[in-house]
Design a protein around this motif. Structure first.
Motif, short mmCIF file in Angstrom:
data_model
loop_
_atom_site.label_atom_id
_atom_site.label_comp_id
_atom_site.label_asym_id
_atom_site.label_seq_id
_atom_site.Cartn_x
_atom_site.Cartn_y
_atom_site.Cartn_z
N MET A 1 52.54 42.49 44.59
CA MET A 1 51.31 42.22 43.90
C MET A 1 50.39 41.40 44.81
O MET A 1 50.80 40.41 45.40
N THR A 2 49.16 41.84 44.92
CA THR A 2 48.17 41.15 45.73
C THR A 2 47.34 40.22 44.85
O THR A 2 46.85 40.61 43.80
N SER A 3 47.22 38.98 45.30
CA SER A 3 46.37 38.01 44.63
C SER A 3 45.08 37.87 45.42
O SER A 3 45.08 37.94 46.65
N ARG A 4 43.99 37.67 44.70
CA ARG A 4 42.68 37.49 45.35
C ARG A 4 42.05 36.22 44.82
O ARG A 4 41.99 36.00 43.62
N VAL A 5 41.57 35.40 45.76
CA VAL A 5 40.88 34.16 45.41
C VAL A 5 39.55 34.17 46.14
O VAL A 5 39.51 34.27 47.37
N MET A 6 38.46 34.10 45.38
CA MET A 6 37.14 34.01 45.98
C MET A 6 36.64 32.57 45.78
O MET A 6 36.43 32.14 44.65
N LEU A 7 36.51 31.85 46.88
CA LEU A 7 36.02 30.47 46.86
C LEU A 7 34.52 30.48 47.13
O LEU A 7 34.08 30.97 48.17
N ILE A 8 33.76 29.94 46.19
CA ILE A 8 32.30 29.93 46.29
C ILE A 8 31.85 28.49 46.45
O ILE A 8 32.19 27.62 45.63
N SER A 9 31.08 28.22 47.49
CA SER A 9 30.57 26.86 47.70
C SER A 9 29.39 26.61 46.77
O SER A 9 28.65 27.54 46.42
N GLY B 1 51.09 34.02 43.33
CA GLY B 1 51.71 34.88 42.34
C GLY B 1 50.80 35.30 41.20
O GLY B 1 51.23 36.02 40.30
N GLU B 2 49.54 34.87 41.24
CA GLU B 2 48.60 35.21 40.17
C GLU B 2 48.04 36.62 40.38
O GLU B 2 47.50 36.91 41.44
N PRO B 3 48.15 37.48 39.38
CA PRO B 3 47.61 38.83 39.54
C PRO B 3 46.09 38.84 39.47
O PRO B 3 45.48 37.98 38.84
N GLY B 4 45.50 39.80 40.12
CA GLY B 4 44.06 39.99 40.04
C GLY B 4 43.26 38.97 40.82
O GLY B 4 43.76 38.32 41.73
N ARG B 5 41.99 38.84 40.44
CA ARG B 5 41.04 37.99 41.18
C ARG B 5 40.76 36.70 40.41
O ARG B 5 40.61 36.70 39.20
N THR B 6 40.64 35.62 41.18
CA THR B 6 40.24 34.32 40.65
C THR B 6 38.97 33.91 41.37
O THR B 6 38.92 33.90 42.60
N LEU B 7 37.92 33.59 40.62
CA LEU B 7 36.69 33.05 41.18
C LEU B 7 36.74 31.54 41.06
O LEU B 7 37.07 31.01 39.99
N VAL B 8 36.44 30.85 42.15
CA VAL B 8 36.51 29.39 42.17
C VAL B 8 35.25 28.84 42.82
O VAL B 8 34.96 29.16 43.97
N VAL B 9 34.52 28.01 42.09
CA VAL B 9 33.41 27.27 42.70
C VAL B 9 34.00 25.95 43.17
O VAL B 9 34.51 25.16 42.36
N SER C 1 43.01 36.99 50.26
CA SER C 1 43.85 37.97 49.57
C SER C 1 45.22 37.95 50.22
O SER C 1 45.34 37.78 51.43
N GLY C 2 46.23 38.08 49.39
CA GLY C 2 47.57 38.06 49.96
C GLY C 2 48.64 38.13 48.91
O GLY C 2 48.39 38.28 47.72
N ARG C 3 49.85 38.01 49.40
CA ARG C 3 51.03 37.99 48.55
C ARG C 3 52.10 37.17 49.25
O ARG C 3 52.10 37.06 50.47
N ALA C 4 52.97 36.61 48.47
CA ALA C 4 54.09 35.81 48.98
C ALA C 4 53.65 34.76 49.98
O ALA C 4 54.29 34.55 51.00
#
Length: 188
Positions: free
Chosen positions: A1-9, A130-138, A173-176
């Motif tokens: 499972m690929t996790s995606r984290v988008m960090l927004i300044s 381990g979180e599925p899908g995309r997370t948006l983070v400001v 984006s990544g896994r493990a």
């Protein structure tokens, strides 16, 4: 499972324009306008988070995100330097500032060291693997820097060599626990 984290300044504030250690400054009119203009440009996500600072919460709201506070992504604690400009600290405590900017373990301001913030953000990033899908983070620029340092396995000395412009996104984006990094995409 690929996790995606988008960090927004966050968008621009008066503190950012003045190179001031933030003390709870709100977005300025220009920053608010630019964040609202970028609201429709974000991808769909399973979750939205924000550093629990005024400018990150305001940026998230302006982007149309119903973001939960991400306490592990709180701003770097600048201790007694909070509210001062970089120039003021440099004039009053040049040796302390130089040490803080060159030694990742130094915290002469009585707050948090660069290594400590990188470790804190790295632990959070590990939990996101381990979180599925995309997370948006400001998130505050220093939190984005710390995430990039940890994602790349770079030394903490790379922290100050990473510029984070307002309203830009860094995508991980990544896994493990293995992350790929896409840097500096402007919003909008």
């Amino acid at each position: 499972m690929t996790s995606r984290v988008m960090l927004i300044s966050p968008a621009v504030t008066e503190a950012l324009r003045e190179a001031r250690f933030d003390e709870g400054c709100s977005l300025d009119a220009s920053g608010l306008r630019l964040a609202r203009a970028a609201a429709g440009s974000l991808p769909a996500a399973e979750r939205a988070l924000a550093s629990p600072t005024v400018r990150c919460r305001e940026t998230a709201a302006a982007l149309g995100l119903d973001a939960a506070d991400a306490v592990p992504l709180a701003a770097l604690d600048a201790g007694r330097w909070r509210g001062s400009t970089l120039a003021e600290v440099g004039a009053g405590e040049p040796e302390s500032l130089a040490r803080w900017l060159t030694d990742p373990d130094a915290a002469p301001h009585g707050g948090e060291s660069v290594r400590a913030v990188c470790d804190r953000v790295g632990a959070w990033l590990d939990s996101m693997a381990g979180e599925p899908g995309r997370t948006l983070v400001v998130a505050e620029p220093e939190i984005v820097r710390a995430a990039v340092v940890r994602a790349l396995g770079a030394p903490e000395s790379a922290f100050w060599r990473t510029d984070v412009a307002p309203l830009t996104a860094v995508e991980l984006s990544g896994r493990a626990g293995r992350w790929n990094v896409r840097l500096g995409s402007p919003l909008g």
